[in-house]
Every structure is written in C-alpha cells, then in structure tokens.
Design an enzyme around this catalytic site. Structure first.
Site, PDB file in Angstrom:
ATOM      1  N   CYS A 146       0.813  -1.223   0.000  1.00  0.00           N
ATOM      2  CA  CYS A 146       0.000   0.000   0.000  1.00  0.00           C
ATOM      3  C   CYS A 146       0.842   1.266   0.000  1.00  0.00           C
ATOM      4  O   CYS A 146       0.299   2.361  -0.133  1.00  0.00           O
ATOM      5  CB  CYS A 146      -0.938  -0.001   1.200  1.00  0.00           C
TER       6      CYS A 146
ATOM      7  N   SER B 191     -11.265   1.741   5.694  1.00  0.00           N
ATOM      8  CA  SER B 191     -11.318   2.454   4.415  1.00  0.00           C
ATOM      9  C   SER B 191     -11.982   1.574   3.358  1.00  0.00           C
ATOM     10  O   SER B 191     -11.905   0.348   3.418  1.00  0.00           O
ATOM     11  CB  SER B 191      -9.905   2.853   3.965  1.00  0.00           C
TER      12      SER B 191
ATOM     13  N   LYS C 272      -9.715   6.898   4.671  1.00  0.00           N
ATOM     14  CA  LYS C 272     -10.998   6.456   5.205  1.00  0.00           C
ATOM     15  C   LYS C 272     -12.170   6.920   4.361  1.00  0.00           C
ATOM     16  O   LYS C 272     -13.131   6.166   4.175  1.00  0.00           O
ATOM     17  CB  LYS C 272     -11.150   6.972   6.654  1.00  0.00           C
TER      18      LYS C 272
ATOM     19  N   HIS D 107      -9.121   4.601  -0.661  1.00  0.00           N
ATOM     20  CA  HIS D 107      -7.775   4.029  -0.573  1.00  0.00           C
ATOM     21  C   HIS D 107      -7.512   3.090  -1.753  1.00  0.00           C
ATOM     22  O   HIS D 107      -7.458   1.879  -1.600  1.00  0.00           O
ATOM     23  CB  HIS D 107      -7.653   3.285   0.756  1.00  0.00           C
TER      24      HIS D 107
END
Length: 390
Positions: A85, A209, A333, A337
């Site tokens: 990520c 998220s 959030k 994402h």
C-alpha cells in the site's frame, strides 16, 4: 543533493466504477499533471508508477511502461514500483532521489489501482499478500483480522473504549464531504459510528477504508526545470525531506505490535533532513486505512505519547483548525484508498494545501506538511516533508 519541487499535480475522482482500466486512468492523471505543471511531454525524463495489484487482479504487469505509452511518453525511462500500500509514496521517493541526485531533471510519478472489478474475497486475498504469507496470509489472516488484533490489544492495554476511535472516522468523513475527488460524501456522527455493523470484533464498518479505484500524478522537478516550464511563476512547493524505513512484516514476530518502529524511524529521518520540528508541522496526512492505524501513527510519529493518541481526536486536535490536522481531504478512510495510488493522492493533496488551493478543506496558513504512506501494517513506511518556500 539538489532541491526537488512539486511542479504540478492531478487527481482523478476516486470511484467504485470498474469500467476504466489502469492504463487509461494512469494516462489521464499523467496528462493532467503535465498540463497543470505547464510541461511538454518531450521534457519528461522518466515515469515511475506506483501499483500493488494489477498483476494479481488484472494479469497486467509493466504498468510504468504501459502508462508511459498511453500518456504519449513512449521511449522514456519507466518503471513500476511495488511496496504494497506504500507503492505510490515509494514511487515518489524513487523520483525524488532521481532528481535530487542529478540523474533526471523532470520526473512524473503516477499512482494507480483498480480494485472493484473482482469480488471482495479476491481483493481481500490480494491485499493479504502485503502481509507475511507464510506466517499470516496462508493461515487465514487478512488485514481486517490483523488490524482487529491491534485494536483489541490497544483497547485492553490502555482501557480505551470503542467510542474513542470515532473522531478519526468522523473527521475524515466531514472533510471528504467538500472534496470533489473523494469517494464518500456523507458525514457521520458518533451515533452512526457506534451503530455501524461490526466487521471483525472490535472493528466497525466506519473504522475501515473502502475498496475503490483511482489514479493520481505529481510532477517532480529540479529548480532549473521548475523555472523553465511554461507555468513558471506559481507556488514553490519543495520536498524538503524524504525517508523510508521497514519493520518486521509479521505482527507476531514484533517485540511490541503497538509500537510502529518504521513510522518512528522514517518520520524522524524526514524531519531531520528537512530541518523541521514536529511543532512546525501544519498538517499530517497519515495512512488512516483503519482508525487504529491513525492512533498508532500519531503516537509513533511523536504527536502523542503511547496510549494517548485518541486524545487528539477527543479534543479536536485533528480537525482542520486544530494543531495536528489529519485526513484534510478525507484521507484513506473517506477519500478512498486505491492502494497503489494512495501515496500520490496524499502528495497531490499536500500540494493543494501548501499552495492555498484546498478550498473548504484549507488548513489555515499551511506552510509545512508531513505526508506518510505505509505498506502492510507499518512494515514499509515512506515519509515526506513538503514545504512552501515561495
């Protein structure tokens, strides 16, 4: 090391619509960023793309070269950077180093991810590849279950009730309402947070998220390249510090899972390079994939002592007009994402804050921002300090 500036930015609205493919999303973001920067395609030296899962979910690798092709940049250096990520910020760091080291004058960074064209279980398994496959993923752990362990451990160690996590979700949703690029445009309150369904005890729906798609791009330039572009004369936004650090990937192998050592190291190194104190930071775009990650990141970054991170939500410190604003455009959030693109969205949003272009989401008088993107559960952490210098 030479100075490195953000010359232009672009964001596509984060969506759950899976019709467009990564190549067209990425190319659109790159073209828009170059236009914003006032840079012609033939001035670009390289393109670095942040992406985590296109090879898994779409059977497509070579994302850097593919986006360069579709953006009209065929022939330049191009590469895909994968750091789970944190892929977007890792790509930005590679571009930063290339410009700072004198290898290139002008580099485009693109982050892109498409996640909603497959079923949720497939995405969950793909995301779990950022965990330790042998010790976690292959025995049924997911990031939901791992973050649930973290949140449960935090609540037990410090006696923290569930409602103390609510302000982090409420703040993100409130800020996303006025961000046209955000996925979620619905505010929530404490009652809505507490009424939301439990996903994995103690994590509620509003602690997490959403899955989504998106692409963003930033143009990094040396001082000479910045001043020679067609759009010269705009705000001077400098990357004053850049650092990356790692920690043990598997939570079970960490001495203290509630201590994010890679956040500590990368934050400290980036601030030291920039010559900036924590109290000088006007906003902190942290990696709020889960509310527990926000709390632990604030503590590890030095904005709150262990066990007191939720205080910053309770007393309003994380609001736009507070001393440590976070998720200023909705964060992971509520902006969304799209994992490989997240770090680039964060940098684009930081540019808007420092340029005074954040509209209703503007942090008053913002001059210095701390931007942090992580892969896994703080296993890879990339931190940038961005600063307005003119």
């Amino acid at each position: 090391m030479r100075e490195v500036f953000i010359a232009g930015v672009a964001q596509l609205p984060v969506t759950s619509d899976a019709n467009e493919r990564e190549r067209t999303l990425g190319a659109a973001a790159v073209k828009a960023a170059l236009e914003h920067a006032g840079v012609a395609a033939d001035a670009v030296d390289a393109l670095y793309a942040g992406n985590m899962m296109s090879g898994i979910l779409g059977r497509q690798q070579q994302m850097g070269g593919l986006i360069a092709d579709y953006a009209g940049l065929e022939g330049i250096e191009a590469a895909t950077i994968e750091a789970a990520c944190a892929s977007g910020a890792a790509a930005a760091r590679m571009a930063y180093l290339a410009v700072a080291g004198g290898v290139h004058e002008l580099v485009v960074v693109c982050g892109v991810e498409r996640m909603t064209h497959v079923d949720r279980d497939t995405v969950t398994r793909a995301l779990a590849t950022a965990a330790d496959a042998e010790l976690e993923g292959d025995v049924g752990e997911s990031f939901l279950s791992l973050n649930a362990k973290l949140m449960r451990a935090y609540m037990e160690r410090y006696g923290t009730p569930a409602e103390r996590f609510a302000p982090f979700a409420i703040t993100a949703h409130r800020n996303a309402v006025t961000n046209p690029n955000a996925l979620l445009h619905k505010g929530i309150d404490l009652d809505a947070y507490l009424a939301s369904r439990t996903v994995v005890e103690p994590i509620r729906l509003f602690d997490v998220s959403p899955l989504c798609n998106g692409a963003a791009a930033v143009v990094l330039a040396s001082r000479d390249a910045l001043e020679s572009r067609a759009a010269a004369g705009g705000p001077r936004i400098r990357i004053a510090g850049s650092a990356a650090a790692t920690a043990t990937v598997a939570l079970a192998r960490r001495a203290d899972p509630l201590r994010f050592t890679a956040v500590e190291r990368s934050t400290g190194a980036a601030l030291e390079q920039a010559g900036v104190r924590r109290e000088d930071v006007d906003f902190f775009e942290l990696h709020d994939a889960y509310t527990i990650i926000s709390v632990l990141s604030l503590e590890a970054a030095g904005f709150a002592p262990p066990g007191r991170g939720t205080d910053l939500g309770a007393d309003g410190s994380i609001a736009l007009d507070g001393p440590v604003p976070i998720a200023t455009m909705g964060g992971l959030k509520a902006r969304g994402h799209p994992v490989g693109a997240t770090g680039v969205y964060q940098l684009a949003e930081a540019y808007l804050q420092l340029a005074g272009l954040a509209g209703a989401n503007q942090v008053p008088g913002a001059e210095i921002g701390l931007v942090q993107n992580m892969g896994g559960i703080a296993a890879t952490v990339v931190t940038h300090v961005v600063q307005r210098v003119g």
